[in-house]
Motif scaffolding. Structure first.
Motif, mmCIF file in Angstrom:
data_model
loop_
_atom_site.group_PDB
_atom_site.id
_atom_site.type_symbol
_atom_site.label_atom_id
_atom_site.label_comp_id
_atom_site.label_asym_id
_atom_site.label_seq_id
_atom_site.Cartn_x
_atom_site.Cartn_y
_atom_site.Cartn_z
ATOM 1 N N GLU A 94 0.846 -1.189 0.000
ATOM 2 C CA GLU A 94 0.000 0.000 0.000
ATOM 3 C C GLU A 94 0.886 1.245 0.000
ATOM 4 N N ASP A 95 0.299 2.374 -0.394
ATOM 5 C CA ASP A 95 1.104 3.601 -0.437
ATOM 6 C C ASP A 95 1.610 4.002 0.938
ATOM 7 N N SER A 96 0.887 3.613 2.004
ATOM 8 C CA SER A 96 1.314 3.950 3.358
ATOM 9 C C SER A 96 2.570 3.195 3.784
ATOM 10 N N ASN A 97 2.943 2.156 3.037
ATOM 11 C CA ASN A 97 4.153 1.385 3.354
ATOM 12 C C ASN A 97 5.425 2.085 2.880
ATOM 13 N N LEU A 98 5.291 3.021 1.946
ATOM 14 C CA LEU A 98 6.468 3.521 1.238
ATOM 15 C C LEU A 98 7.364 4.434 2.067
ATOM 16 N N ASN A 99 6.880 4.905 3.226
ATOM 17 C CA ASN A 99 7.733 5.781 4.026
ATOM 18 C C ASN A 99 8.830 5.017 4.756
ATOM 19 N N ARG A 100 8.726 3.666 4.808
ATOM 20 C CA ARG A 100 9.683 2.935 5.633
ATOM 21 C C ARG A 100 10.055 1.554 5.094
ATOM 22 N N GLN A 101 9.258 1.024 4.152
ATOM 23 C CA GLN A 101 9.507 -0.322 3.638
ATOM 24 C C GLN A 101 10.192 -0.259 2.280
ATOM 25 N N ASN A 102 10.778 -1.362 1.874
ATOM 26 C CA ASN A 102 11.693 -1.381 0.737
ATOM 27 C C ASN A 102 10.958 -1.594 -0.594
ATOM 28 N N TYR A 103 9.994 -0.689 -0.887
ATOM 29 C CA TYR A 103 9.210 -0.795 -2.108
ATOM 30 C C TYR A 103 9.073 0.580 -2.763
ATOM 31 N N THR A 104 8.514 0.590 -3.982
ATOM 32 C CA THR A 104 8.316 1.837 -4.718
ATOM 33 C C THR A 104 6.854 1.971 -5.126
ATOM 34 N N TRP B 208 13.143 6.763 15.522
ATOM 35 C CA TRP B 208 14.517 7.188 15.249
ATOM 36 C C TRP B 208 15.533 6.125 15.646
ATOM 37 N N GLY B 209 15.056 4.923 15.890
ATOM 38 C CA GLY B 209 15.963 3.857 16.272
ATOM 39 C C GLY B 209 15.299 2.504 16.180
ATOM 40 N N GLY B 210 15.945 1.507 16.752
ATOM 41 C CA GLY B 210 15.429 0.153 16.665
ATOM 42 C C GLY B 210 15.600 -0.609 17.960
ATOM 43 N N GLN C 277 6.493 4.700 13.026
ATOM 44 C CA GLN C 277 7.597 4.043 12.336
ATOM 45 C C GLN C 277 8.157 4.962 11.259
ATOM 46 N N LEU C 278 9.482 5.090 11.239
ATOM 47 C CA LEU C 278 10.163 5.918 10.251
ATOM 48 C C LEU C 278 11.168 5.061 9.492
ATOM 49 N N ALA C 279 11.597 5.566 8.345
ATOM 50 C CA ALA C 279 12.619 4.868 7.569
ATOM 51 C C ALA C 279 13.906 4.719 8.375
ATOM 52 N N ILE C 280 14.214 5.720 9.205
ATOM 53 C CA ILE C 280 15.414 5.647 10.051
ATOM 54 C C ILE C 280 15.375 4.378 10.894
ATOM 55 N N GLY C 281 14.225 4.147 11.550
ATOM 56 C CA GLY C 281 14.091 2.967 12.392
ATOM 57 C C GLY C 281 14.186 1.674 11.620
ATOM 58 N N SER C 282 13.585 1.640 10.418
ATOM 59 C CA SER C 282 13.609 0.415 9.611
ATOM 60 C C SER C 282 15.036 0.011 9.257
ATOM 61 N N TRP C 283 15.847 0.977 8.845
ATOM 62 C CA TRP C 283 17.214 0.637 8.455
ATOM 63 C C TRP C 283 18.112 0.428 9.664
ATOM 64 N N PHE D 252 17.983 -7.528 25.459
ATOM 65 C CA PHE D 252 17.607 -6.965 24.167
ATOM 66 C C PHE D 252 18.671 -5.973 23.723
ATOM 67 N N TYR D 253 18.527 -5.520 22.484
ATOM 68 C CA TYR D 253 19.393 -4.484 21.920
ATOM 69 C C TYR D 253 18.536 -3.259 21.603
ATOM 70 N N LEU D 254 18.965 -2.107 22.061
ATOM 71 C CA LEU D 254 18.249 -0.858 21.810
ATOM 72 C C LEU D 254 19.251 0.172 21.309
ATOM 73 N N ARG D 255 18.998 0.715 20.117
ATOM 74 C CA ARG D 255 19.886 1.719 19.530
ATOM 75 C C ARG D 255 19.051 2.825 18.905
ATOM 76 N N SER D 256 19.490 4.062 19.058
ATOM 77 C CA SER D 256 18.766 5.177 18.457
ATOM 78 C C SER D 256 19.681 6.391 18.333
ATOM 79 N N LEU D 257 19.350 7.259 17.406
ATOM 80 C CA LEU D 257 20.032 8.544 17.301
ATOM 81 C C LEU D 257 19.756 9.401 18.519
ATOM 82 N N LEU D 258 18.722 9.052 19.274
ATOM 83 C CA LEU D 258 18.311 9.848 20.431
ATOM 84 C C LEU D 258 18.747 9.233 21.754
ATOM 85 N N MET D 259 19.556 8.181 21.710
ATOM 86 C CA MET D 259 19.963 7.494 22.945
ATOM 87 C C MET D 259 20.666 8.420 23.899
#
Length: 231
Positions: A38-48, A127-129, A191-197, A222-229
């Protein structure tokens, strides 16, 4: 790593993980998903945009084969259900990237753990995973559930409480949870593209550790990483 086989349930965030793993050297990947793009997937998933309305599993299969035509990529264009539980015994590791809208994530976990393989659980937190790994001999995620069904937010809240306990509160994560819990609409966690990658990189690093016999943390760790850590 080339001969280390991976089964990915869910090709939303799983699409990012699959490509990162393939480009790192993993060449045996199976993707399971019955959903359409769906178009709503395109902000973060690996599709066009060209993929909108088509099968996620097939689109991801074609993309992965376009990157490495010699890789052993397979896909199953079906949803997981009690009548359609995948055979996971031929794989070395599972990745549970399914949405918690039904019992499919639990069914996939049960299949993998019964087969004796670990299951990586990725979570996009903006902003993270956040990633945890279930062990065949370890506790299930359902220990964290606050209602009849476990969902993504239960895991995120657990990670936030863990950080508070060790006197390292992550204010950004607390704010994500609070905003989500007070949202009037029935929406998925942000969910953002930053978090997905971020999650794709974290999962691929874990795949390398598992494939090469290195130590890795298992749930309830667990593992927690973010630009905001906040360290």
């Amino acid at each position: 790593m080339k001969n280390f086989s991976i089964v990915i349930a869910g090709s939303g965030i799983g699409s990012n993980i699959a490509e990162c793993a393939l480009r790192t050297g993993f060449e045996k990947i199976c993707v399971i998903d019955g959903d359409l793009i769906e178009d709503s997937n395109l902000n973060r998933q690996n599709y066009t945009e060209d993929h909108i309305g088509t099968s996620k599993a097939m689109a991801l299969y074609e993309r992965l084969k376009s990157i490495n035509a010699n890789a052993e990529i397979t896909f199953v264009d079906q949803f997981i259900s009690r009548d359609n539980i995948p055979e996971t015994g031929t794989y070395h590791v599972g990745i549970n990237a399914l949405d918690y809208t039904n019992e499919a994530p639990q069914l996939f976990d049960e299949s993998c753990l019964k087969s004796g393989i670990p299951v990586i659980h990725p979570y996009n937190v903006g902003w993270g995973g956040l990633v945890t790994v279930l062990s065949p001999k370890g506790p299930p995620l359902q220990l964290l559930k606050k209602s009849s069904n476990f969902n993504e937010v239960d895991m995120v809240e657990y990670a936030a409480s863990y950080q508070r306990f060790w006197q390292n509160p992550q204010i950004w994560l607390e704010e994500v949870i609070n905003h989500y819990r007070t949202e009037d609409l029935a929406l998925p966690p942000p969910q953002l593209a930053i978090g997905s990658w971020y999650v794709a990189a974290m999962c691929t690093h874990l795949l390398v550790k598992i494939a090469t016999g290195k130590f890795y943390k298992k749930f309830p760790e667990f593992y927690l990483r973010s630009l905001l850590m906040e360290e």
